[in-house]
Scaffold this motif. Structure first.
Motif, PDB file in Angstrom:
ATOM      1  N   GLU A  47       0.788  -1.114   0.023  1.00 56.80           N
ATOM      2  CA  GLU A  47      -0.073  -0.359  -0.112  1.00 56.80           C
ATOM      3  C   GLU A  47       0.752   1.294  -0.074  1.00 56.80           C
ATOM      4  OE1 GLU A  47      -3.816   0.688  -0.313  1.00 56.80           O
ATOM      5  OE2 GLU A  47      -3.145  -1.256  -0.950  1.00 56.80           O
ATOM      6  N   THR A  50       0.890   2.979  -3.168  1.00 55.31           N
ATOM      7  CA  THR A  50      -0.160   4.141  -3.713  1.00 55.31           C
ATOM      8  C   THR A  50      -0.121   5.424  -3.811  1.00 55.31           C
ATOM      9  OG1 THR A  50      -1.072   4.283  -1.292  1.00 55.31           O
ATOM     10  CG2 THR A  50      -1.879   2.351  -2.705  1.00 55.31           C
ATOM     11  N   CYS A  67      -3.234  -5.138  -7.119  1.00 53.23           N
ATOM     12  CA  CYS A  67      -4.141  -5.671  -5.960  1.00 53.23           C
ATOM     13  C   CYS A  67      -5.155  -6.508  -6.184  1.00 53.23           C
ATOM     14  CB  CYS A  67      -5.070  -4.327  -5.343  1.00 53.23           C
ATOM     15  SG  CYS A  67      -6.021  -4.448  -4.050  1.00 53.23           S
ATOM     16  N   THR A  88      -8.628   0.522  -3.833  1.00 51.08           N
ATOM     17  CA  THR A  88      -7.026   1.024  -4.404  1.00 51.08           C
ATOM     18  C   THR A  88      -7.099   1.859  -5.546  1.00 51.08           C
ATOM     19  OG1 THR A  88      -6.089  -1.150  -3.305  1.00 51.08           O
ATOM     20  CG2 THR A  88      -4.783  -0.045  -5.222  1.00 51.08           C
ATOM     21  N   GLU A 142      -3.678   1.601   7.487  1.00 52.41           N
ATOM     22  CA  GLU A 142      -3.464   2.376   6.009  1.00 52.41           C
ATOM     23  C   GLU A 142      -2.806   3.623   6.306  1.00 52.41           C
ATOM     24  OE1 GLU A 142      -4.347   1.981   2.864  1.00 52.41           O
ATOM     25  OE2 GLU A 142      -4.733   0.104   3.530  1.00 52.41           O
ATOM     26  N   CYS A 146       0.282   3.808   4.124  1.00 51.68           N
ATOM     27  CA  CYS A 146       0.304   4.690   2.959  1.00 51.68           C
ATOM     28  C   CYS A 146       0.868   6.123   3.738  1.00 51.68           C
ATOM     29  CB  CYS A 146      -1.210   5.266   2.563  1.00 51.68           C
ATOM     30  SG  CYS A 146      -2.117   3.734   1.854  1.00 51.68           S
TER      31      CYS A 146
END
Length: 168
Positions: A47, A50, A67, A88, A142, A146
């Motif tokens: 992640e 991203t 993903c 995603t 997350e 991220c």
């Protein structure tokens, strides 16, 4: 000459997307081996990728395909195979849209998209309850993936953006 430039641009775009998809799968496998890729508490190293739409639009399909493949290959439930990649995709597209505003906004769309979608997938795909706890744990994962790992990656790549992601 213009046709040749378009072809090289298409090849570069597809190559970037394919490499990003492959990296996503490999990093998800690594997190899965450590028990971090699926379930109520998720910290997918993949992640962090991203944030890549900040640099190239090729990351958008690359992240979606990565993903999708990762969820299929790690044995996720059908709702996760369908809606996980959609979250995603939404996050990646949001990062691309915000790329000219501030680099600090790069991780926000994937954090928000996954924080909303994944807890619902956990509830309806796996029966994981309570829903409020999934919202907390997925959002925390997350933010780590991220927000922290992604921003470390962004700052590591920003110096080399022209070499790694040339505009054709």
């Amino acid at each position: 000459m213009k046709n040749q430039t378009n072809q090289s641009g298409n090849v570069l775009f597809l190559t970037h997307a394919a490499v990003i998809a492959a990296l996503y799968v490999v990093l998800t496998y690594l997190a899965n081996a450590l028990g971090l890729a699926n379930g109520n508490i998720q910290v997918r190293f993949s992640e962090a990728l991203t944030i890549l739409p900040f640099f190239t639009p090729a990351a958008i399909p690359g992240l979606y395909i990565g993903c999708l493949l990762a969820n299929i290959l790690t044995g996720c439930a059908l709702p996760d195979i369908i809606f996980g990649p959609v979250a995603t995709l939404i996050g990646a597209f949001g990062t691309w849209l915000l790329r000219h505003h501030s680099k600090w906004l790069a991780p926000v769309p994937p954090i928000v998209a996954n924080a909303i979608v994944v807890p619902l997938v956990l509830l309806y795909g796996y029966g994981i309850q309570p829903l409020w706890f999934s919202f907390v744990t997925v959002t925390a994962g997350e933010v780590i993936s991220c927000g922290i790992f992604g921003m470390v990656l962004l700052f590591a790549l920003i110096k080399y953006r022209r070499q790694l992601f040339p505009e054709v």
